[in-house]
Design a protein around this motif. Structure first.
Motif, PDB file in Angstrom:
ATOM      1  N   UNK B  81      19.898  20.005  29.048  1.00  0.00           N
ATOM      2  CA  UNK B  81      19.216  20.091  30.345  1.00  0.00           C
ATOM      3  C   UNK B  81      19.993  19.399  31.458  1.00  0.00           C
ATOM      4  N   UNK B  93      22.191  30.287  38.224  1.00  0.00           N
ATOM      5  CA  UNK B  93      20.799  29.988  37.904  1.00  0.00           C
ATOM      6  C   UNK B  93      20.636  29.783  36.407  1.00  0.00           C
ATOM      7  N   UNK B  94      19.556  29.090  36.048  1.00  0.00           N
ATOM      8  CA  UNK B  94      19.286  28.841  34.645  1.00  0.00           C
ATOM      9  C   UNK B  94      19.158  30.163  33.890  1.00  0.00           C
ATOM     10  N   UNK B  95      18.431  31.076  34.538  1.00  0.00           N
ATOM     11  CA  UNK B  95      18.175  32.360  33.903  1.00  0.00           C
ATOM     12  C   UNK B  95      19.486  33.103  33.608  1.00  0.00           C
ATOM     13  N   UNK B 297       5.889  30.519  29.217  1.00  0.00           N
ATOM     14  CA  UNK B 297       6.429  30.474  30.584  1.00  0.00           C
ATOM     15  C   UNK B 297       5.521  31.216  31.552  1.00  0.00           C
ATOM     16  N   UNK B 300       2.196  29.249  32.128  1.00  0.00           N
ATOM     17  CA  UNK B 300       2.379  28.070  32.980  1.00  0.00           C
ATOM     18  C   UNK B 300       2.528  28.492  34.443  1.00  0.00           C
ATOM     19  N   UNK B 301       3.265  29.578  34.679  1.00  0.00           N
ATOM     20  CA  UNK B 301       3.422  30.069  36.054  1.00  0.00           C
ATOM     21  C   UNK B 301       2.084  30.514  36.627  1.00  0.00           C
ATOM     22  N   UNK B 303      -0.870  29.546  35.719  1.00  0.00           N
ATOM     23  CA  UNK B 303      -1.709  28.365  35.921  1.00  0.00           C
ATOM     24  C   UNK B 303      -1.328  27.654  37.218  1.00  0.00           C
ATOM     25  N   UNK B 304      -0.021  27.516  37.430  1.00  0.00           N
ATOM     26  CA  UNK B 304       0.446  26.827  38.644  1.00  0.00           C
ATOM     27  C   UNK B 304       0.005  27.588  39.898  1.00  0.00           C
TER      28      UNK B 304
END
Ligand SMILES: [Fe+2]
Ligand SMILES: [Fe+2]
Lengths: 120, 317
Positions: B81, B93-95, B297, B300-301, B303-304
């Motif tokens: 990380x 980007x991470x993706x 993932x 969580x998105x 929910x946010x």
């Protein structure tokens, strides 16, 4: 195809001055990026330690705990979404800090006092 | 055009004067590309590197060893990380990085394509694999790109525990029953050459090295680091009462260093190209983890988003 910068370089970066390729991305599925600041002990400032992805602020703090404080490195965590950080432009550094450059009378060593004064 | 040349000269001048390059500074395109490639490869190595060790978490011989191994593997996730974040400061980007790993486009250290057959392998990995990684990473603490250097400092602080716990495992086995001793030597025999390969091709073969040295991304050549590694391990293996599997290993009094045998370069390139014993297994495991985490993932998105809307409504009310 849409072009966008996913990491905000602690602020924003002018594309023409990026010195190279900005990666193009069609999708934006990554969770937002957060900058993490940690106070290592009471009495000290929070210090930037790095960044991470998280869906929301609470997750950012929990992830920061796991990523950046596995060995008691912190007693307090700040998480700031990276896009909210504004930064000065490094190309303008010379002119930006120029006003401080010629004011040597701001330093105690500028004043030549007699030895009898002692420590001051 | 002259402006651009000026920028490059200015850049090199800063590097020569040991001024770190930070994300928003101008940098040559190739410098950025080299760093993205190197840092993301490094990050992938930390992440894939959890797999061979993870294999032994549930089989560790005691609760103490299990807790230690868990902590070590968790550290490696952290290292991945730190490094992904450092690479992201360069505009990738991470993706994108994860996609490149899963598609096979991005490389990771070939060492993790070897299997962990016995508990002694966990000791050998800590001692030799982390040991080799540390030599590289200590050098990289002084790399010219600020975020990479800072990530390395953090990583190095955590690595010495990794190497010591590995040596401790081998030391315990080396003082055990004849079967345990044999297991210890067998693990060293199997991990020695792959560890030597971790430093990459010989200097005469390695194409990226010169420019990387000039930009101070790297500070020591592959062969220099490999020599450091041999000199270190050849002494430490004596403490274990074991040997390194190299008939040509010999102290060279005149030059003050160990001479050693030739790496099997065919094997090296073969594993790099994807034909190692576990290449497929490792990538499959990473892809599976990614796919099976999809719903987490998404949830969580969602929910946010919901929380954000709720906050807005509360404010409006
Ligand atoms: Fe690591
Ligand atoms: Fe490690």
């Amino acid at each position: 195809m849409s072009f966008q910068i996913r990491k905000f370089y602690y602020g924003d970066i002018p594309e023409d001055k990026a010195g190279g390729a900005i990666v193009s991305k069609q999708t934006a599925n990554d969770w937002p990026l957060w900058e993490i600041f940690i106070r290592s002990k009471q009495g000290l400032d929070h210090k930037h330690v790095g960044s991470l992805h998280a869906a929301d602020a609470q997750m950012a703090i929990e992830n920061a705990r796991d990523v950046y404080t596995r060995r008691m490195e912190g007693v307090s965590i700040w998480a700031v979404e990276s896009k909210h950080i504004h930064a000065s432009n490094p190309d303008e550094a010379t002119s930006l800090y120029e006003p401080a450059n010629d004011k040597i009378y701001r330093y105690p060593t500028f004043y030549d006092l007699p030895d009898e004064v002692g420590h001051m | 055009m002259s402006v651009l040349i000026n920028q490059e000269e200015l850049f090199q001048d800063r590097v020569d004067n040991e001024i770190k390059i930070e994300p928003r500074d101008w940098m040559p395109d190739a410098y950025r590309k080299t760093l993205v490639r190197q840092i993301s490869q490094h990050a992938h190595s930390e992440i894939v590197g959890m797999l061979p060790e993870g294999n032994w978490i549930s089989r560790a011989p005691s609760l103490k060893r299990k807790a230690i191994l868990l902590a070590k593997v968790q550290d490696e996730a952290g290292h991945g990380l730190y490094l992904y974040s450092a690479a992201e400061t360069l505009g990738t980007s991470r993706e994108q990085m994860i996609n490149d790993l899963h598609s096979g486009k991005a490389k990771y250290s070939s060492i993790f394509n070897y299997p962990t057959l016995t508990w002694a392998d966990i000791g050998a990995i800590g001692w030799l694999v982390d040991g080799a990684a540390i030599l590289n990473q200590v050098m990289l603490c002084r790399t010219s790109y600020g975020p990479y250097a800072r990530a390395m400092v953090r990583i190095c602080k955590e690595e010495s525990f990794h190497q010591r716990q590995g040596f401790d495992i081998l030391l315990t086995l080396s003082r055990g029953t004849p079967a345990q001793k044999e297991m210890c030597q067998d693990a060293i025999n199997r991990w020695w050459w792959p560890s030597m390969m971790m430093f990459g091709p010989r200097d005469s073969e390695s194409t990226n090295s010169d420019q990387s040295m000039k930009w101070k991304i790297k500070r020591k050549s592959n062969d220099e680091l490999r020599q450091n590694f041999v000199d270190m391990c050849a002494e430490q293996v004596k403490v274990l009462g074991m040997t390194l599997p190299d008939a040509d290993l010999k102290w060279n009094e005149a030059e003050g260093k160990y001479d050693f045998g030739e790496i099997d370069w065919d094997e090296f390139w073969n594993v790099v190209k994807g034909n190692g014993p576990c290449n497929k297994q490792r990538l499959d495991a990473r892809r599976k983890a990614w796919e099976e985490g999809e719903w987490v993932r998404e949830a969580a998105s969602a929910f946010a988003k919901k929380q954000q809307q709720k906050q807005k409504q509360d404010k409006a009310a």
